[in-house]
Design a protein around this motif. Sequence first.
Motif, PDB file in Angstrom:
ATOM      1  N   ALA A 198      48.818  44.464  43.046  1.00 39.77           N
ATOM      2  CA  ALA A 198      50.147  43.011  43.458  1.00 39.77           C
ATOM      3  C   ALA A 198      50.583  42.785  44.458  1.00 39.77           C
ATOM      4  CB  ALA A 198      50.565  42.853  42.144  1.00 39.77           C
ATOM      5  N   SER A 199      49.596  40.909  44.751  1.00 37.05           N
ATOM      6  CA  SER A 199      50.641  40.199  45.213  1.00 37.05           C
ATOM      7  C   SER A 199      51.419  39.191  44.849  1.00 37.05           C
ATOM      8  CB  SER A 199      49.858  39.394  46.242  1.00 37.05           C
ATOM      9  OG  SER A 199      48.611  38.707  46.169  1.00 37.05           O
ATOM     10  N   GLY A 200      52.664  38.773  45.613  1.00 35.19           N
ATOM     11  CA  GLY A 200      53.675  37.953  44.881  1.00 35.19           C
ATOM     12  C   GLY A 200      53.693  36.698  46.558  1.00 35.19           C
ATOM     13  N   SER A 201      53.392  35.050  46.486  1.00 35.51           N
ATOM     14  CA  SER A 201      53.022  34.186  47.167  1.00 35.51           C
ATOM     15  C   SER A 201      54.177  33.239  47.030  1.00 35.51           C
ATOM     16  CB  SER A 201      51.865  34.193  47.282  1.00 35.51           C
ATOM     17  OG  SER A 201      51.679  33.134  47.775  1.00 35.51           O
ATOM     18  N   ILE A 219      51.315  35.550  40.979  1.00 35.98           N
ATOM     19  CA  ILE A 219      50.934  36.479  41.525  1.00 35.98           C
ATOM     20  C   ILE A 219      49.544  36.880  41.194  1.00 35.98           C
ATOM     21  CG2 ILE A 219      51.792  39.014  40.513  1.00 35.98           C
ATOM     22  CD1 ILE A 219      54.749  37.663  39.440  1.00 35.98           C
ATOM     23  N   ARG A 220      49.237  37.732  42.226  1.00 38.36           N
ATOM     24  CA  ARG A 220      47.713  37.973  42.253  1.00 38.36           C
ATOM     25  C   ARG A 220      47.814  39.619  41.876  1.00 38.36           C
ATOM     26  NH1 ARG A 220      43.638  33.559  43.519  1.00 38.36           N
ATOM     27  NH2 ARG A 220      44.904  30.926  43.979  1.00 38.36           N
ATOM     28  N   ILE A 221      46.634  39.883  41.058  1.00 40.00           N
ATOM     29  CA  ILE A 221      46.089  41.775  41.415  1.00 40.00           C
ATOM     30  C   ILE A 221      44.842  41.777  41.295  1.00 40.00           C
ATOM     31  CG2 ILE A 221      46.221  43.319  39.711  1.00 40.00           C
ATOM     32  CD1 ILE A 221      47.842  42.126  37.524  1.00 40.00           C
ATOM     33  N   TRP A 222      44.662  42.648  42.529  1.00 40.97           N
ATOM     34  CA  TRP A 222      44.018  42.690  43.461  1.00 40.97           C
ATOM     35  C   TRP A 222      42.936  44.311  42.500  1.00 40.97           C
ATOM     36  CZ3 TRP A 222      42.382  38.162  46.164  1.00 40.97           C
ATOM     37  CH2 TRP A 222      42.951  37.486  46.208  1.00 40.97           C
ATOM     38  N   GLN A 223      42.167  43.984  42.491  1.00 41.59           N
ATOM     39  CA  GLN A 223      41.269  44.852  42.475  1.00 41.59           C
ATOM     40  C   GLN A 223      40.867  45.931  42.736  1.00 41.59           C
ATOM     41  OE1 GLN A 223      39.935  45.761  38.235  1.00 41.59           O
ATOM     42  NE2 GLN A 223      39.283  47.681  38.027  1.00 41.59           N
ATOM     43  N   THR A 224      41.267  47.141  43.627  1.00 49.95           N
ATOM     44  CA  THR A 224      39.900  48.108  44.995  1.00 49.95           C
ATOM     45  C   THR A 224      39.350  49.435  44.363  1.00 49.95           C
ATOM     46  OG1 THR A 224      41.956  49.677  44.910  1.00 49.95           O
ATOM     47  CG2 THR A 224      42.020  47.157  46.673  1.00 49.95           C
ATOM     48  N   GLY A 225      38.929  49.471  43.109  1.00 48.25           N
ATOM     49  CA  GLY A 225      38.552  50.389  42.822  1.00 48.25           C
ATOM     50  C   GLY A 225      39.623  51.805  43.002  1.00 48.25           C
ATOM     51  N   PRO A 226      38.669  52.820  42.806  1.00 50.35           N
ATOM     52  CA  PRO A 226      39.614  54.000  42.487  1.00 50.35           C
ATOM     53  C   PRO A 226      39.803  54.075  43.955  1.00 50.35           C
ATOM     54  CG  PRO A 226      37.543  54.202  41.070  1.00 50.35           C
ATOM     55  CD  PRO A 226      36.964  53.203  41.233  1.00 50.35           C
ATOM     56  N   SER A 227      41.270  54.904  44.340  1.00 48.35           N
ATOM     57  CA  SER A 227      41.764  55.532  45.900  1.00 48.35           C
ATOM     58  C   SER A 227      40.358  56.201  46.327  1.00 48.35           C
ATOM     59  CB  SER A 227      43.083  55.662  45.119  1.00 48.35           C
ATOM     60  OG  SER A 227      44.026  54.978  44.820  1.00 48.35           O
ATOM     61  N   GLY A 228      40.295  57.236  45.420  1.00 53.74           N
ATOM     62  CA  GLY A 228      39.034  57.879  46.760  1.00 53.74           C
ATOM     63  C   GLY A 228      37.398  57.531  46.410  1.00 53.74           C
ATOM     64  N   ALA A 229      37.390  56.979  45.835  1.00 48.40           N
ATOM     65  CA  ALA A 229      35.747  56.249  45.993  1.00 48.40           C
ATOM     66  C   ALA A 229      35.835  55.671  47.858  1.00 48.40           C
ATOM     67  CB  ALA A 229      35.551  54.731  45.964  1.00 48.40           C
ATOM     68  N   ASP A 230      33.929  55.657  47.309  1.00 44.94           N
ATOM     69  CA  ASP A 230      33.788  55.106  48.827  1.00 44.94           C
ATOM     70  C   ASP A 230      34.209  54.142  49.554  1.00 44.94           C
ATOM     71  OD1 ASP A 230      31.373  54.612  50.958  1.00 44.94           O
ATOM     72  OD2 ASP A 230      30.809  56.459  50.479  1.00 44.94           O
ATOM     73  N   ASP A 231      34.601  54.479  50.777  1.00 44.69           N
ATOM     74  CA  ASP A 231      34.784  53.223  51.177  1.00 44.69           C
ATOM     75  C   ASP A 231      33.878  51.900  51.493  1.00 44.69           C
ATOM     76  OD1 ASP A 231      38.100  53.950  51.779  1.00 44.69           O
ATOM     77  OD2 ASP A 231      37.200  55.140  53.854  1.00 44.69           O
ATOM     78  N   ASN A 232      32.809  52.206  50.707  1.00 42.05           N
ATOM     79  CA  ASN A 232      31.560  50.846  51.314  1.00 42.05           C
ATOM     80  C   ASN A 232      31.804  49.574  50.014  1.00 42.05           C
ATOM     81  OD1 ASN A 232      30.233  51.645  53.432  1.00 42.05           O
ATOM     82  ND2 ASN A 232      29.546  52.994  52.194  1.00 42.05           N
ATOM     83  N   ASP A 233      32.716  50.449  48.957  1.00 39.47           N
ATOM     84  CA  ASP A 233      32.616  50.246  47.888  1.00 39.47           C
ATOM     85  C   ASP A 233      34.378  48.747  48.079  1.00 39.47           C
ATOM     86  OD1 ASP A 233      30.814  50.866  46.702  1.00 39.47           O
ATOM     87  OD2 ASP A 233      32.008  52.648  45.710  1.00 39.47           O
ATOM     88  N   LEU A 234      34.710  48.948  48.963  1.00 40.88           N
ATOM     89  CA  LEU A 234      36.337  47.841  49.303  1.00 40.88           C
ATOM     90  C   LEU A 234      35.742  46.327  49.600  1.00 40.88           C
ATOM     91  CD1 LEU A 234      38.485  50.748  50.893  1.00 40.88           C
ATOM     92  CD2 LEU A 234      38.211  49.525  48.161  1.00 40.88           C
ATOM     93  N   TYR A 235      36.643  45.907  49.541  1.00 43.36           N
ATOM     94  CA  TYR A 235      36.527  44.170  49.796  1.00 43.36           C
ATOM     95  C   TYR A 235      36.205  44.913  51.105  1.00 43.36           C
ATOM     96  CZ  TYR A 235      37.921  42.697  45.873  1.00 43.36           C
ATOM     97  OH  TYR A 235      38.386  42.290  44.861  1.00 43.36           O
TER      98      TYR A 235
END
Length: 277
Positions: A212-215, A220-236
Motif C-alpha cells: 500500500a502507498s499513501g500520497s 491510498i493505493r494498493i498495488w498487487q504484485t502477485g505471490p512473493s515467490g512468483a517468477d520475476d517475469n510476472d512483476l511489473y
Amino acid sequence: KLLGVGTTSIFLWSIDCLLFSPSTFCFVNFYSCSNVLQDTKLFLTGGLEKVLRIFDLNRPDAPPREMAHSPGSIRTVSWLHSDQTILSSCTDVGGVRLWDVRSAKLIRTLETQSPVTSAEVSRDERYIVTADGRSVKFWDANHFGLVKSYTMPSMVESASLEPKFGNKFVAGGEDMWLHLFYFHTGEQIACNKGHHGPVHCVRFSPGGESYASGSEDGTIRIWQTGPSGADDNDLYLANEANDRLKVGVSEASQRIEGFHISGDGQVDGKVDELSGP
C-alpha cells in the motif's frame, strides 16, 4: 487495528470490517506518528511536543506513560524486540534513536546524514529499514550495524521490506512513483505510476502479495504484485519502452480514491479495480 493521527486526536479502527467504527482518543498535543504493539495492546505516539507516549488499549482512560524528551519533533515511531525497545526519528534531526522502555533512556543512535522519514522493523525482526534523503538503509536489528545502503532515483520518504521472503523492497517519495528493488543487489525490477503527489508512506501486506502507498494527493493505493515467490517475469517490469508499465495477465492494482478522514473520525472513500496503470 489501524491508527490514524495528524491532529490532536488519535483514531483507532478495526480492519475486520469495511465500514470503520473508530475509537477516539483526544489530547491537547499534535500527534504525527503512532505504532501498535499487537501482543500487549500497547500503542506508541510521538509528535511536535518531542515526547514519546505509551498508551494501553485495555485502559483507554488511564494516563499514558511518557518517555524522555526527543531532541526534535518526532517523525516516526516503532517497536523493536517486542515491548523492550522503541525506535524514533525526528523531523529536523538525522538518525534513528533507540530507547530502552524499562529505563526510559536513550541507549543508541543509528547515524544518518539526513532526517529519517521512515523506519520499519522487518517482520522477522532481523532488519531495521530506514529512508533518509535519497538513501534506503538496512540495519542489523540486534547488533545495529549497517548491513546495506542503496541510493534511490529521487528523494525517498518511505521504504518497506517484503515480509515473507525478504528478497525485495519497495520505496516511494518525491517523484510520485513506487519503485521495487531486489534486496541483495539493489537492482530496480519494477515500478508503478499512479499517484499525483509525493508518496509519504509505503508498506507491504503481511504475505507480501501486495503493498500500500499513501500520497499527498489524498489517496491510498494498493498495488498487487502477485505471490512473493512468483517468477520475476510476472512483476511489473521497469525500463519498458516509453516508460510504460507491463502488467501480468493475472495482476491488477487496487486504489482507494478520495480516502478522507473527517473531523469525527468517519471515513469516506471508494475502492476501484484497475487492470493496469
